[in-house]
Write a protein that holds these residues in place. Structure first.
Motif, short mmCIF file in Angstrom:
data_model
loop_
_atom_site.label_atom_id
_atom_site.label_comp_id
_atom_site.label_asym_id
_atom_site.label_seq_id
_atom_site.Cartn_x
_atom_site.Cartn_y
_atom_site.Cartn_z
N ILE A 162 0.89 -1.26 0.19
CA ILE A 162 -0.09 -0.12 -0.23
C ILE A 162 0.92 1.26 -0.04
O ILE A 162 0.63 1.98 -0.77
N GLY A 204 2.70 1.37 -3.40
CA GLY A 204 1.69 1.97 -4.47
C GLY A 204 1.44 3.39 -4.17
O GLY A 204 1.34 4.15 -5.54
N THR A 205 1.36 4.00 -3.12
CA THR A 205 0.98 5.35 -2.84
C THR A 205 1.93 6.24 -3.41
O THR A 205 1.93 7.26 -4.18
N LYS A 227 2.58 6.53 -7.05
CA LYS A 227 1.75 7.39 -7.83
C LYS A 227 1.86 8.71 -7.46
O LYS A 227 1.62 9.75 -8.33
N GLY A 287 -2.16 -4.54 -2.53
CA GLY A 287 -1.95 -3.57 -1.79
C GLY A 287 -1.18 -2.23 -2.72
O GLY A 287 -1.95 -1.37 -2.79
N GLY A 292 -4.04 -1.82 -5.79
CA GLY A 292 -4.97 -1.03 -5.23
C GLY A 292 -4.80 0.32 -4.75
O GLY A 292 -5.66 1.26 -5.08
N SER A 293 -3.69 0.84 -3.99
CA SER A 293 -3.54 1.97 -3.48
C SER A 293 -3.24 2.90 -4.73
O SER A 293 -3.61 3.91 -4.95
N TYR A 294 -2.42 2.44 -5.55
CA TYR A 294 -1.93 3.08 -6.91
C TYR A 294 -3.12 3.69 -7.64
O TYR A 294 -3.39 4.75 -8.08
N LEU A 324 -6.36 3.62 -6.51
CA LEU A 324 -7.38 4.34 -5.98
C LEU A 324 -6.96 5.81 -5.67
O LEU A 324 -7.72 6.92 -5.93
N TYR A 325 -5.57 5.94 -5.67
CA TYR A 325 -4.99 7.34 -5.83
C TYR A 325 -5.36 8.12 -7.02
O TYR A 325 -5.55 9.01 -7.23
#
Length: 214
Positions: free
Chosen positions: A31, A34-35, A38, A94, A97-99, A101-102
């Motif tokens: 997570i 990934g965040t 991005k 993770g 998904g986080s990439y 969603l951001y």
């Protein structure tokens, strides 16, 4: 079949509490990465500190090399092949998904086709992780698996043509070097892995060049 696989590498049992703890931290790492990936995509390079700008981290995290390396590292450090499969799946879930969603809720756009590619890769990652776990085992099968990993990392680290050979990116060269340490078991074993991996790299590269000419 189980006896055959155990002769390559035997699983190690660990308490359920440790399994849950390790899996949680692996999911959390996915997570966070990934965040961060991005955020780097969305940040102009001249707004970053000079060191980070020179390293071109945004482009580095957008390529496959870092994710292949981390997946291999998680796989071989897991205590059993099914644990490797679960851990790598959690990590990619993770991260992806986080990439995205951001991307959707912060950046404000929805790259469906590119996202589907990463979802497919996430879905097949448990199988690849299961196989990669045996890279740190014994015998010819482990050598071939390790050499295949080394070949993929070589494809990421080096650019190869009819008249040239060069390093793509210093960070990916560091990952390539790190792969040798991750796969290392003995001088004889790693020598076989590197030699076979380089041969595979040289055999595969002409096909890449051929398709590039079409």
């Amino acid at each position: 079949m189980l006896d055959f696989l155990n002769r390559i590498r035997k699983p190690v049992s660990i308490p359920i509490s440790k399994k849950r703890l390790y899996s949680f931290f692996i999911l959390l790492a996915g997570i966070l990465l990934g965040t961060i990936s991005k955020m780097l995509d969305e940040t102009a390079s001249n707004f970053l500190p000079p060191l980070l700008e020179n390293l071109d981290l945004g482009n580095f995290f957008s390529r496959m090399g870092i994710w292949i390396f981390l997946a291999v590292l998680i796989s071989v450090c897991s205590k059993a092949p099914f644990r490797a499969a679960a851990n790598v799946f959690l990590f990619f879930s993770g991260m992806v998904g986080s990439y995205y969603l951001y991307t959707v809720f912060v950046a404000g756009f929805f790259p469906k086709s590119y996202m589907m590619i990463w979802i497919v890769l996430t879905c097949i990652s448990p199988l690849m992780a299961f196989l990669c776990w045996y890279a740190k085992g014994n015998g010819i099968i482990s050598i071939v698996i390790s050499a295949s990993i080394f070949m993929f990392m070589s494809r990421q680290a080096f650019v190869f043509g009819f008249w040239y050979f060069d390093i793509r990116n210093i960070l990916e060269f560091i990952l390539w070097t790190g792969t040798i340490f991750v796969l290392y078991q003995s001088p004889k074993q790693i020598a076989k892995v590197v030699i076979l991996g380089i041969l595979m790299f040289l055999l595969v590269s002409p096909f890449h060049l051929f398709w590039g000419w079409l």
